[in-house]
Structures are given as C-alpha cells and as structure tokens.
Design a protein around this motif. Sequence first.
Motif, mmCIF file in Angstrom:
data_model
loop_
_atom_site.group_PDB
_atom_site.id
_atom_site.type_symbol
_atom_site.label_atom_id
_atom_site.label_comp_id
_atom_site.label_asym_id
_atom_site.label_seq_id
_atom_site.Cartn_x
_atom_site.Cartn_y
_atom_site.Cartn_z
ATOM 1 N N SER A 1 -7.896 -1.470 -6.379
ATOM 2 C CA SER A 1 -6.467 -1.771 -6.374
ATOM 3 C C SER A 1 -6.084 -2.656 -5.187
ATOM 4 C CB SER A 1 -5.625 -0.501 -6.408
ATOM 5 O OG SER A 1 -5.849 0.283 -5.245
ATOM 6 N N GLY B 1 0.818 -1.201 0.000
ATOM 7 C CA GLY B 1 0.000 0.000 0.000
ATOM 8 C C GLY B 1 0.848 1.245 0.000
ATOM 9 N N PRO B 2 0.267 2.402 0.140
ATOM 10 C CA PRO B 2 -1.180 2.593 0.296
ATOM 11 C C PRO B 2 -1.901 2.420 -1.032
ATOM 12 C CG PRO B 2 -0.085 4.707 0.243
ATOM 13 C CD PRO B 2 0.999 3.651 0.204
ATOM 14 N N PHE B 3 -3.159 2.081 -0.949
ATOM 15 C CA PHE B 3 -3.967 1.845 -2.133
ATOM 16 C C PHE B 3 -4.803 3.077 -2.438
ATOM 17 C CE2 PHE B 3 -3.121 -2.258 -0.173
ATOM 18 C CZ PHE B 3 -2.564 -2.934 -1.250
ATOM 19 N N ASP B 4 -4.968 3.322 -3.716
ATOM 20 C CA ASP B 4 -5.762 4.473 -4.147
ATOM 21 C C ASP B 4 -7.247 4.155 -4.219
ATOM 22 O OD1 ASP B 4 -3.491 6.077 -4.423
ATOM 23 O OD2 ASP B 4 -3.106 5.249 -6.413
ATOM 24 N N SER B 5 -7.566 2.854 -4.255
ATOM 25 C CA SER B 5 -8.972 2.472 -4.358
ATOM 26 C C SER B 5 -9.162 1.068 -3.797
ATOM 27 C CB SER B 5 -9.434 2.499 -5.814
ATOM 28 O OG SER B 5 -8.773 1.470 -6.532
#
Length: 89
Positions: free
Chosen positions: A82, A75-79
């Motif tokens: 993802s 991560g971090p994940f945008d969505s």
Amino acid sequence: MANKQNMTLRIEPELKEQAAALFKSLGMDLSTATGIFYRQALRHHGLPFEVRLDEPNETTYAAMESAEKEEDLYGPFDSVKSLMEALDA
C-alpha cells in the motif's frame, strides 16, 4: 630528526581502514595525516574546517509543518504494497 611521542587513538576499524586508504592514495600514512590535522588546527586556532549542525531545507520544513497539521498525509500504511501504491500515485 625531531623528537616524537606515541599517541593512542580509539577509532572504529572501518573508519580507520577508509582513512588509511585515502591517505595512502595521497602518499602519506595515518601518522602524517594526523600531524597535518594538528598543525592546521594550531594555524587556524581551532578546527580547520566548519563544524555545524545540518539544517533541513525549505522543502523539508514545509513537509514537517504539513505533518504537524496532519495535512497531505497518506499513512499510516498497512503494508509495504500500500505504501508503494501511494508512492506511485
């Protein structure tokens, strides 16, 4: 019959309902179950069950150490999409 006194307990309604249902299935009411708890506490000279903090297992400790070292992080994940794609990998 033994002389008894009233006692007031403050407890979450849902917890009370769940406990009442459990004790009813055991053939007793909340008052009887509470009395049993106190008798067992006196018999054990303390709480009649183990009270402890839950400790993480070895896998969790390893993941925590990796996170501190920023190893194997995705991560971090945008969505959420993802994140789900990374979980499926």
